[in-house]
Write a protein that holds these residues in place. Structure first.
Motif, mmCIF file in Angstrom:
data_model
loop_
_atom_site.group_PDB
_atom_site.id
_atom_site.type_symbol
_atom_site.label_atom_id
_atom_site.label_comp_id
_atom_site.label_asym_id
_atom_site.label_seq_id
_atom_site.Cartn_x
_atom_site.Cartn_y
_atom_site.Cartn_z
ATOM 1 N N MET A 20 0.857 -1.188 0.000
ATOM 2 C CA MET A 20 0.000 0.000 0.000
ATOM 3 C C MET A 20 0.888 1.232 0.000
ATOM 4 O O MET A 20 2.110 1.118 0.142
ATOM 5 N N PRO A 21 0.306 2.414 -0.160
ATOM 6 C CA PRO A 21 1.131 3.621 -0.146
ATOM 7 C C PRO A 21 1.994 3.696 1.112
ATOM 8 O O PRO A 21 1.551 3.324 2.210
ATOM 9 N N HIS A 22 3.220 4.177 0.940
ATOM 10 C CA HIS A 22 4.188 4.151 2.034
ATOM 11 C C HIS A 22 3.665 4.851 3.285
ATOM 12 O O HIS A 22 3.824 4.338 4.408
ATOM 13 N N ALA A 39 -6.866 3.241 -6.829
ATOM 14 C CA ALA A 39 -5.998 3.752 -7.895
ATOM 15 C C ALA A 39 -4.560 3.313 -7.656
ATOM 16 O O ALA A 39 -3.841 2.924 -8.599
ATOM 17 N N TRP A 40 -4.131 3.351 -6.394
ATOM 18 C CA TRP A 40 -2.754 2.943 -6.075
ATOM 19 C C TRP A 40 -2.559 1.451 -6.329
ATOM 20 O O TRP A 40 -1.556 1.044 -6.945
ATOM 21 N N THR A 41 -3.486 0.617 -5.849
ATOM 22 C CA THR A 41 -3.303 -0.824 -6.016
ATOM 23 C C THR A 41 -3.417 -1.235 -7.484
ATOM 24 O O THR A 41 -2.776 -2.206 -7.909
ATOM 25 N N ALA A 42 -4.214 -0.522 -8.271
ATOM 26 C CA ALA A 42 -4.279 -0.817 -9.704
ATOM 27 C C ALA A 42 -2.937 -0.527 -10.363
ATOM 28 O O ALA A 42 -2.451 -1.311 -11.190
ATOM 29 N N ASP A 43 -2.328 0.589 -10.003
ATOM 30 C CA ASP A 43 -1.007 0.926 -10.540
ATOM 31 C C ASP A 43 0.034 -0.089 -10.084
ATOM 32 O O ASP A 43 0.889 -0.520 -10.872
ATOM 33 N N PHE A 44 -0.051 -0.485 -8.814
ATOM 34 C CA PHE A 44 0.906 -1.467 -8.285
ATOM 35 C C PHE A 44 0.794 -2.786 -9.042
ATOM 36 O O PHE A 44 1.814 -3.395 -9.411
ATOM 37 N N LEU A 92 -1.803 -10.100 -7.607
ATOM 38 C CA LEU A 92 -3.198 -10.123 -8.013
ATOM 39 C C LEU A 92 -3.796 -8.734 -7.788
ATOM 40 O O LEU A 92 -3.714 -8.187 -6.683
ATOM 41 N N HIS A 93 -4.374 -8.162 -8.823
ATOM 42 C CA HIS A 93 -4.945 -6.827 -8.739
ATOM 43 C C HIS A 93 -5.983 -6.795 -7.614
ATOM 44 O O HIS A 93 -7.008 -7.464 -7.664
ATOM 45 N N SER A 94 -5.707 -5.998 -6.586
ATOM 46 C CA SER A 94 -6.532 -5.953 -5.382
ATOM 47 C C SER A 94 -7.249 -4.608 -5.275
ATOM 48 O O SER A 94 -6.777 -3.602 -5.794
#
Length: 306
Positions: free
Chosen positions: A44-46, A107-112, A120-122
């Protein structure tokens, strides 16, 4: 394996990590598996991860005990560690504790996921009016697993604002990993009854009960008998840290029968013991190699098409 603390100032932490990786790999190699699939990991975001880890460090009210986080490396190094363990696929479970967070986390997890092919896209959600639109949008964008944290969010999973969310997830057949048990600390909406109300309305929902629903695992096993879509992840369950659960014969029989509905999860990186410890806890249950193969790889490979 000795529970070597990577933060303890050991003379050669790289060597310690290599030894741990070798032990994890030996575990799945001895089972004849191509590797592990871990459905419960957190990326997740830092800033959010730092806040969550600070909460663990302070043994906050929802933690209730000392919780020395094992893996504090930066994001790239944590990915290297998982891959070194032989984890073939994993998740980036992020979750909001209040409104107006979930869409940005998605949006962050899609980019990750886009830059991390073995993730796995979460995605996630919170009971808010916008969830009725951003959850279908995440599904359309390719999300393969969702995370909901009833304990941290402090919300009723049967909240009317979530009716279209559960409906969309049930219709799409996408698993949603829900922290709905009362461990480590109970809150108003944890336990089997709130999720039972959700399942009564959405019987096709693919609910993954995080942490095996501890301590109310018996009640969640009852739900699994009523609803074919109820699954479990093993995250932190049956480990020494939580105290080994004494399983009555009836519950051992049901867990054995639900072999195809149990998925390995670790809670990496926020676990207070070695990754090997999570695997050893499953071995101690003594359900046999076939059960371990299904839990540690086969079930998730089938469900997620890995």
């Amino acid at each position: 394996m000795a529970d070597t603390d990577l933060e303890s100032g050991a003379a050669d932490p790289t060597a310690d990590q290599a030894a741990e990786s070798a032990e994890v790999r030996r575990f799945w190699q001895d089972l004849g598996l191509p590797g592990l699939i871990d459905v419960h990991t957190h990326f997740m975001p830092h800033r959010l991860l730092a806040r969550i880890q600070a909460y663990f460090d302070a043994a906050g009210p929802l933690i209730g005990r000392e919780w020395p986080i094992r893996y504090r490396q930066d994001e790239q190094r944590r990915l290297e560690i998982l891959r070194g363990f032989g984890v073939l696929a994993f998740t980036s479970l992020a979750y909001p504790h209040k409104a107006d967070m979930a869409a940005s986390l998605n949006a962050w997890t899609a980019d990750f996921a886009a830059r991390t092919p073995d993730c796995l896209h979460s995605a996630t959600f919170f009971p808010e009016p916008e969830a009725a639109s951003y959850v279908p949008a995440a599904i359309a964008a390719g999300a393969r697993v969702f995370k909901a944290h009833v304990q941290v969010g402090g919300y009723d999973p049967a909240d009317p604002l979530l009716v279209p969310v559960w409906g969309a997830l049930a219709e799409a057949g996408i698993p949603v990993i829900v922290h709905c048990g009362s461990g480590p600390v109970a809150t108003r909406y944890t336990g089997p009854e709130p999720m039972a109300r959700v399942l009564a309305r959405h019987p096709a929902l693919r609910l993954v009960v995080a942490h095996f629903g501890l301590p109310e695992y018996v009640g969640f096993l009852d739900l699994a008998e009523r609803y074919d879509g109820v699954l479990f992840d093993t995250t932190m369950a049956f480990t020494d840290f939580f105290g080994q659960v004494e399983l009555p014969d009836r519950e051992r029989k049901r867990i054995a029968e639900f072999e195809e509905r149990i998925l390995f999860g670790s809670d990496f990186p926020n676990i207070p013991y070695s990754y090997t410890g999570a695997l050893e806890a499953l071995s101690r249950l003594d359900f046999g190699d076939g059960w371990l193969r299904a839990v540690c790889h086969g079930n998730a490979a089938r469900i997620f098409g890995v």
